[in-house]
Design a protein around this motif. Structure first.
Motif, PDB file in Angstrom:
ATOM      1  N   TYR A 180      -7.358   6.274 -11.204  1.00  0.00           N
ATOM      2  CA  TYR A 180      -7.057   5.145 -12.020  1.00  0.00           C
ATOM      3  C   TYR A 180      -8.046   3.998 -12.463  1.00  0.00           C
ATOM      4  CZ  TYR A 180      -1.853   6.156 -11.760  1.00  0.00           C
ATOM      5  OH  TYR A 180      -0.669   6.390 -11.877  1.00  0.00           O
ATOM      6  N   HIS A 183     -11.021   3.545 -17.221  1.00  0.00           N
ATOM      7  CA  HIS A 183      -9.925   3.303 -18.468  1.00  0.00           C
ATOM      8  C   HIS A 183      -9.807   4.473 -19.355  1.00  0.00           C
ATOM      9  CE1 HIS A 183      -8.523   1.384 -22.134  1.00  0.00           C
ATOM     10  NE2 HIS A 183      -8.065   0.501 -21.093  1.00  0.00           N
ATOM     11  N   HIS A 184      -8.499   4.720 -19.675  1.00  0.00           N
ATOM     12  CA  HIS A 184      -8.002   5.809 -20.388  1.00  0.00           C
ATOM     13  C   HIS A 184      -9.037   5.958 -21.674  1.00  0.00           C
ATOM     14  CE1 HIS A 184      -5.777   3.896 -23.613  1.00  0.00           C
ATOM     15  NE2 HIS A 184      -5.370   3.000 -22.529  1.00  0.00           N
ATOM     16  N   SER A 185      -9.459   4.968 -22.268  1.00  0.00           N
ATOM     17  CA  SER A 185     -10.104   5.063 -23.731  1.00  0.00           C
ATOM     18  C   SER A 185     -11.611   5.876 -23.233  1.00  0.00           C
ATOM     19  CB  SER A 185     -10.393   3.876 -24.164  1.00  0.00           C
ATOM     20  OG  SER A 185     -11.108   2.904 -23.441  1.00  0.00           O
ATOM     21  N   GLU A 188     -10.736   9.453 -22.871  1.00  0.00           N
ATOM     22  CA  GLU A 188     -10.451  10.080 -24.001  1.00  0.00           C
ATOM     23  C   GLU A 188     -11.757  10.639 -24.841  1.00  0.00           C
ATOM     24  OE1 GLU A 188      -7.984   9.466 -28.144  1.00  0.00           O
ATOM     25  OE2 GLU A 188      -7.780   7.883 -26.441  1.00  0.00           O
ATOM     26  N   VAL A 207      -1.835  11.459 -22.574  1.00  0.00           N
ATOM     27  CA  VAL A 207      -1.719  11.063 -21.211  1.00  0.00           C
ATOM     28  C   VAL A 207      -0.287  11.753 -20.660  1.00  0.00           C
ATOM     29  CG1 VAL A 207      -1.398   9.133 -19.311  1.00  0.00           C
ATOM     30  CG2 VAL A 207      -2.943   8.962 -21.119  1.00  0.00           C
ATOM     31  N   VAL A 215      -4.125   9.965 -12.831  1.00  0.00           N
ATOM     32  CA  VAL A 215      -3.625   9.941 -13.825  1.00  0.00           C
ATOM     33  C   VAL A 215      -3.826  11.225 -14.571  1.00  0.00           C
ATOM     34  CG1 VAL A 215      -3.489   9.051 -16.447  1.00  0.00           C
ATOM     35  CG2 VAL A 215      -3.837   7.502 -14.392  1.00  0.00           C
ATOM     36  N   TYR A 217      -4.237  13.905 -17.615  1.00  0.00           N
ATOM     37  CA  TYR A 217      -4.454  14.016 -19.087  1.00  0.00           C
ATOM     38  C   TYR A 217      -4.469  15.339 -19.495  1.00  0.00           C
ATOM     39  CZ  TYR A 217      -6.751   9.358 -18.446  1.00  0.00           C
ATOM     40  OH  TYR A 217      -6.992   7.960 -17.898  1.00  0.00           O
TER      41      TYR A 217
END
Length: 364
Positions: A180, A183-185, A188, A207, A215, A217
């Motif tokens: 966590y 950051h997901h960006s 990505e 996600v 997390v 992906y």
């Protein structure tokens, strides 16, 4: 006994059987001629193309048996009983074999009419996946990812859901769990880079889960050359490892640390020998790696399915070229017509040789 009386006696003896003899000769002649025209003369045809001809021969044989029964030198009631017996026998065969031979045969006809898949396609059925190596009248043979050959009854192929990989392209995906703290960006960005390095088009990232410690992906991309499906999955896994590790992103959940304590600051990831992931070429191999010298896994695993698909394609091309030459022959004359006939004879010889070679090695 006088010769005239003897002749009359023989004639009286033969006359009742004369319609039966004529019927037998007629039926045998017709069946022999049709067998030569439909099957023997067309030995280069595949099992799919022979199926309607074989069904036609079966129907003609039944009709011939009825004609012979109607010609028997017996009373009309007895004749009707014989015809009814033939009908009962045929109905009995269908009734007792409906779940086995006849059932599989009917299912084979359904598969050829609907054509949900063809030889060489990637399919998944009953928990097994692989490429279609052969489509028979009673069963369908699939070559799995472990190079095994599994024969499925055609009734199973009709009654069970069959997943078919589209020839226009397949989606290749990899799931990965990350912490966590990133950051997901950012994730990505590097996952899209990995999909691009794996030679996939139109990549996207999802996600798919928020766990207790990580997390989940999923990175996916479109593979246009579906024959290299296994290699593409492996390339994407490698590319994800390289892309994330080169970005100093650890692929492990915090729960891993609780199970195996490590010194502070130690990250469980392999260092890449190069700064950037190597781009793969169109054949799915690294351009600057020894992997380019290695054979493709699909060449080893799906050898029979690949050979069967190539055989069907070559045969279809020869049949198409013969049909085109037939049209040209009908529109030409003289020396040109003779050359076209010779060309047609050569193509028919190639087609016959191709079929004979395939029939000589059906299980290779």
């Amino acid at each position: 006994m006088e010769p005239s009386k003897a002749l009359q006696w023989v004639q009286q003896l033969v006359d009742p059987f004369l319609p039966l003899i004529i019927a037998i000769v007629f039926v045998v002649a017709v069946l022999t001629t049709m067998h030569y025209l439909l099957l023997r003369k067309q030995s280069h045809l595949s099992s799919e193309q022979k199926l309607p001809r074989q069904v036609s021969m079966l129907v003609l044989t039944i009709i011939g048996a009825v004609i012979i029964a109607m010609s028997l030198p017996v009373s009309e009631s007895t004749r009707n009983q014989v015809i009814a017996l033939i009908g009962v026998l045929i109905s009995g065969v269908i009734a007792f074999s409906s779940t086995t031979i006849v059932g599989n045969l009917m299912a084979g006809i359904v598969l050829r009419v609907n054509r949900p898949f063809k030889v060489g396609d990637f399919v998944k059925v009953d928990g097994y996946s692989g490429r279609v190596a052969e489509m028979g009248l009673l069963d369908t043979e699939i070559q799995t990812e472990s190079r095994e050959l599994i024969a499925f009854s055609n009734t199973l192929m009709v009654n069970s859901p069959v997943t078919v990989t589209r020839a226009s392209g397949a989606i290749v995906s990899v799931d990965v769990s990350l912490g966590y703290d990133i950051h997901h960006s950012v994730i990505e960005k590097y996952l899209l880079q990995a999909a691009d390095n794996a030679n996939l088009t139109e990549p996207f990232v999802q996600v798919i889960g928020l766990g207790d410690f990580s997390v989940s992906y999923r990175v996916s991309g479109l593979l246009l050359e579906v024959k290299s499906l296994l290699s593409a999955r492996s390339r994407l896994h490698k590319a994800v490892l390289d892309s994330l590790h080169n970005a100093d992103i650890e692929i492990v959940s915090p729960g891993f640390i609780n199970q195996r304590p490590q010194p502070d600051g130690l990250k469980m990831m392999a260092k890449s020998p190069v700064e950037n992931s190597e781009k793969v070429n169109s054949n799915g191999h690294s351009e600057n790696s020894d992997d380019s010298k290695m054979p493709s896994p699909e060449d080893v695993i799906f050898d029979k399915a690949e050979h069967a698909e190539q055989h069907e394609n070559n045969k279809a091309l020869l049949v198409q070229e013969i049909a085109e030459i037939d049209v040209q022959i009908s529109e030409s004359s003289g020396e040109q017509k003779d050359k076209l006939k010779q060309r047609k004879a050569n193509l028919e010889l190639q087609l016959s040789t191709l079929v004979e070679q395939n029939n000589a090695n059906p299980s290779e």
